[in-house]
Design an enzyme around this catalytic site. Structure first.
Site, PDB file in Angstrom:
ATOM      1  N   GLU A   6       0.862  -1.186   0.000  1.00 38.22           N
ATOM      2  CA  GLU A   6       0.000   0.000   0.000  1.00 38.22           C
ATOM      3  C   GLU A   6       0.895   1.232   0.000  1.00 38.22           C
ATOM      4  O   GLU A   6       1.976   1.228   0.593  1.00 38.22           O
ATOM      5  CB  GLU A   6      -0.896   0.013   1.247  1.00 38.22           C
ATOM      6  CG  GLU A   6      -1.759   1.274   1.304  1.00 38.22           C
ATOM      7  CD  GLU A   6      -2.875   1.223   2.336  1.00 38.22           C
ATOM      8  OE1 GLU A   6      -2.754   0.448   3.295  1.00 38.22           O
ATOM      9  OE2 GLU A   6      -3.848   1.981   2.168  1.00 38.22           O
TER      10      GLU A   6
ATOM     11  N   CYS B 243      -6.569   0.869   2.831  1.00 41.70           N
ATOM     12  CA  CYS B 243      -7.572   1.937   2.840  1.00 41.70           C
ATOM     13  C   CYS B 243      -7.553   2.795   1.575  1.00 41.70           C
ATOM     14  O   CYS B 243      -8.578   3.382   1.232  1.00 41.70           O
ATOM     15  CB  CYS B 243      -7.366   2.816   4.063  1.00 41.70           C
ATOM     16  SG  CYS B 243      -7.803   1.980   5.585  1.00 41.70           S
TER      17      CYS B 243
ATOM     18  N   ASN C  18     -12.142  -3.299   0.534  1.00 43.71           N
ATOM     19  CA  ASN C  18     -11.064  -3.563   1.499  1.00 43.71           C
ATOM     20  C   ASN C  18     -11.679  -3.921   2.842  1.00 43.71           C
ATOM     21  O   ASN C  18     -12.278  -4.968   2.983  1.00 43.71           O
ATOM     22  CB  ASN C  18     -10.129  -2.348   1.572  1.00 43.71           C
ATOM     23  CG  ASN C  18      -9.031  -2.521   2.610  1.00 43.71           C
ATOM     24  OD1 ASN C  18      -8.415  -3.580   2.677  1.00 43.71           O
ATOM     25  ND2 ASN C  18      -8.789  -1.528   3.430  1.00 43.71           N
ATOM     26  N   GLU C  19     -11.584  -3.051   3.810  1.00 43.29           N
ATOM     27  CA  GLU C  19     -12.142  -3.355   5.138  1.00 43.29           C
ATOM     28  C   GLU C  19     -13.556  -2.814   5.221  1.00 43.29           C
ATOM     29  O   GLU C  19     -13.812  -1.844   5.920  1.00 43.29           O
ATOM     30  CB  GLU C  19     -11.284  -2.698   6.214  1.00 43.29           C
ATOM     31  CG  GLU C  19     -10.057  -3.469   6.576  1.00 43.29           C
ATOM     32  CD  GLU C  19      -9.216  -2.787   7.632  1.00 43.29           C
ATOM     33  OE1 GLU C  19      -9.491  -1.619   7.997  1.00 43.29           O
ATOM     34  OE2 GLU C  19      -8.264  -3.420   8.099  1.00 43.29           O
TER      35      GLU C  19
HETATM   36  O1  AHR Z   1      -2.095  -1.429   6.712  1.00 45.11           O
HETATM   37  C1  AHR Z   1      -2.600  -0.221   7.141  1.00 45.11           C
HETATM   38  C2  AHR Z   1      -4.114  -0.162   7.074  1.00 45.11           C
HETATM   39  O2  AHR Z   1      -4.679  -1.045   7.978  1.00 45.11           O
HETATM   40  C3  AHR Z   1      -4.723  -0.569   5.767  1.00 45.11           C
HETATM   41  O3  AHR Z   1      -4.748   0.474   4.871  1.00 45.11           O
HETATM   42  C4  AHR Z   1      -6.120  -0.959   6.147  1.00 45.11           C
HETATM   43  O4  AHR Z   1      -6.643  -1.950   5.311  1.00 45.11           O
HETATM   44  C5  AHR Z   1      -5.991  -1.382   7.580  1.00 45.11           C
HETATM   45  O5  AHR Z   1      -6.876  -0.712   8.382  1.00 45.11           O
END
Ligand code: AHR
Length: 660
Positions: free
Chosen positions: A45, A240, A374-375
């Site tokens: 990321e 994120c 993602n989350e």
């Molecule tokens: O790895 C950091 C963050 O942690 C990522 O962006 C997210 O998916 C998680 O909350």
């Protein structure tokens, strides 16, 4: 094998076992589940300046003058003006350097890079710029310098070159700079060297020696570190940033492909997510975009795993449903997913396959996995995911779809989402756990009783976040190793695991711990890196049952803080056992390879250990090799290996089976 027989055997080889010996029986006769090639991988990321200012080797910040404050990262002197009718539609701004009208005066610009511009003595750096002569101007010279302004030395500039701008049309010019010394924090200065006016756009500086030599390339030491983890899967672009603070700022893969000069700027949410680590100059140039991610996956031997937006912006940042796309209006998001698959795998005659070919890769990237969201959490997630699953299944029935179990390792959201993922029949479910020591110590058996009939598990983001010690240190990495023995034992259901986050710039981090740290010149592999690497390099082809008193070794009560797993590697007929001693006492262990024939010999024994007397220590830029895996040969008598395992130690034992 019964303990009594084992004891008799042990005595027969002239060894005394204490009552405390932890006897682990490895069933060699019954080969277990196949371990997926994707089992251990990487999660990338653009956080902590992981892409721009990190893996992406571009040294110029705001090279297209498109930051909201167009000259952020630049100093100007003399007669510089900002223009907005440039040659690249999505990046219209450029600068005009006008004649200062006096032989002794100067007009120019200076870029500060990312925490300075790091260059190494004797290496080559490719400076490039799009330039033109405004109407009525004659050929003009610009001078390019690498400068160290805050020095007592006689000269500020330590590398320089000149370019003649001779075209009225926009054209790319380039020249190589070869610094005579190493500087971690220099600046790039460009100024008029003749009395004329020029227009400059997309000002860029890359090391020539990038990973695999690509011009729009990656920092070699960092990409090399990735390759050396032997990754089975490479997940990108987040995290994120897939979601965006709002949908406008989500990672839009279509903007990240095609000529780099015309890839628009995106806001990076990590710029402001943590007010105590605020980075107002953190943006995404998309210079390392989806093409570069696919290429890197291929070059490091990992399956690419792109994750795309499901139409939900970050739910942490947006409680209001108006921030998201209504389910009935998802068509263009779903089309983005289908087009992405076409970009990766489509024939060169398809719209997106053609673009891939034009970018230099006519052969398909052979994409097999796609993550959607993602989350995400709540009923809105399955509602959004469902139409994606239907459309992808219809167009690409073989594609494996990854859904999410939300941001929590367990609890309400997690318990709601897993059945929903089963209902939607996704292929894998992404679980995330950034949890403290106690959690890691308690999760050795996490997957032992998971439902074998539903989707497989992707442990997509995890790291031990020490209580009051949320940074890299040995003990956190040791507990990650302990936890990973449980992933390995359950490789029939756990098909992927990726530690997170991957990279962090020492001056630009927002989130710790991380796997690889770097500054402008150096990088360092943490103990967590070596844990990942040891698992991946010793992955094996199939699981083997390993028990102590007929129970899995999961750090459970009475197991002396031990965690263990065993695998068989078909390629060289070897047995690999991973044992983690999380306790503060040395433990006698006996590895009993049960089921071998009398004339089967275990040879070429090796033991690789990761240990540190100081549990709070980790590798640093200053001391990058403080804690590294140490390999030594070990002997085994018969089919039982005995050893004293030091406190707080991760050990990998490997023996090859051969005939006597
Ligand atoms: O790895 C950091 C963050 O942690 C990522 O962006 C997210 O998916 C998680 O909350």
């Amino acid at each position: 094998m019964h303990k009594s027989i084992f004891a008799a055997l042990a005595l027969s080889v002239g060894m005394t076992l204490s009552a405390q010996t932890n006897e682990m029986v490895i069933q060699t006769k019954k080969v277990g589940a196949e371990i997926q090639p994707t089992m251990y991988g990487l999660f990338f990321e653009d956080i902590n300046y992981g892409a721009d200012g990190g893996l992406y080797a571009e040294l110029v910040k705001n090279r297209s003058f498109e930051f909201p404050q167009n000259l952020m990262g630049w100093k100007t002197f003399g007669k510089v003006s900002l223009q907005d009718d440039g040659p690249f539609e999505r990046n219209p701004h450029y600068v005009r350097l006008a004649d200062p009208q006096h032989a002794h005066k100067r007009t120019g610009i200076e870029n500060e890079g990312f925490f300075g511009i790091g260059v190494k003595k004797g290496e080559e750096y490719r400076f490039s710029v799009w330039a033109r002569l405004p109407e009525g101007e004659k050929a003009s010279k610009i001078r390019i310098e690498l400068v160290k302004p805050n020095t007592m030395g006689e000269r500020h500039a330590f590398a320089n070159a000149e370019l003649t701008i001779d075209s009225k049309e926009w054209k790319k010019y380039q020249v190589i700079l070869k610094p005579g010394r190493t500087e971690a924090k220099s600046v790039l200065r460009i100024f008029l060297a003749s009395p004329n006016t020029v227009d400059l756009e997309h000002v860029s500086l890359f090391p020539v020696d990038t990973w695999k030599g690509h011009e729009n390339g990656l920092r070699k030491d960092l990409a090399q570190a990735l390759a050396e983890t032997n990754p089975g899967v490479f997940r990108f672009p987040g995290g994120c940033i897939v979601e965006g603070t709002d949908l406008e700022t989500r990672y839009d893969w279509k903007k990240s492909v095609g000529p780099v000069e015309n890839r628009p700027l995106n806001e990076n949410r990590w710029h402001y997510t943590f007010p105590h680590r605020f980075y107002p100059d953190y943006y995404q140039s998309y210079g390392m975009g989806f093409y570069e991610f696919f290429l890197l996956s291929e070059e490091i031997g990992a399956e690419p795993l792109p994750v795309i937006s499901c139409g939900l912006a970050c739910q942490f940042q947006n409680k209001d449903m108006h921030a998201h796309v209504p389910v009935g209006e998802l068509d263009c998001y779903i089309q983005d997913a289908l087009d992405l698959i076409e970009f990766a795998n489509g024939d060169v005659n398809t719209t997106w396959g053609k673009l891939r070919a034009e970018m230099g890769h006519p052969a398909p990237f052979n994409l097999k996995f796609i993550g959607v969201g993602n989350e995400q959490w709540g009923p809105e997630y399955p509602e959004h995911l469902e139409p994606f699953v239907k459309a992808i299944r219809k167009a690409y029935p073989g594609m494996k779809i990854i859904g999410s179990s939300g941001p929590d390792s367990e609890g309400k959201q997690f318990d709601y989402l897993w059945p929903e993922m089963k209902r939607l029949k996704v292929d894998l479910v992404d679980e995330h756990f950034y949890r403290p020591e106690s959690w890691f110590l308690s999760q050795g058996a996490r997957y032992d009783n998971y439902d074998r009939k539903g989707p497989k598990v992707f442990a997509g983001e995890y790291a031990c976040h020490g209580k009051g010690k949320k940074w890299n240190h040995f003990n956190a990495a040791l507990l990650e190793a302990a936890f990973m023995t449980g992933l390995e034992r359950n490789a029939d259901i756990v098909h992927m695991a990726t530690y997170a986050p991957l990279f962090a710039h020492v001056e630009g981090w927002q989130w710790r711990p991380d796997m690889i740290w770097f500054d402008n010149l150096n990088s360092v592999r943490t103990v967590s890196y070596y844990v990942q690497q040891l698992f991946a390099l010793n992955k094996g082809s199939n699981t083997l049952t390993l028990t102590m008193d007929k129970k899995n070794v999961t750090g459970a009560e009475g197991q002396n803080g031990l965690f263990a797993s065993a695998v068989w590697e078909k390629a060289d007929n070897s047995y690999i056992v991973k044992v983690v001693n999380t306790s503060d006492k040395a433990q006698s262990i006996a590895l009993n390879f049960s089921g071998l024939k009398k004339n089967d010999a275990l040879t070429n024994g090796i033991c690789i250990k990761l240990r540190s007397a100081d549990l709070n220590k980790d590798n640093t830029i200053e001391e990058p090799s403080a804690i590294t895996p140490q390999e030594s040969p070990v002997n085994i008598e018969g089919h039982i290996f005995n050893a004293e395992l030091e406190p707080h130690t991760f050990a990998v034992y490997k023996f090859t089976k051969s005939q006597k």
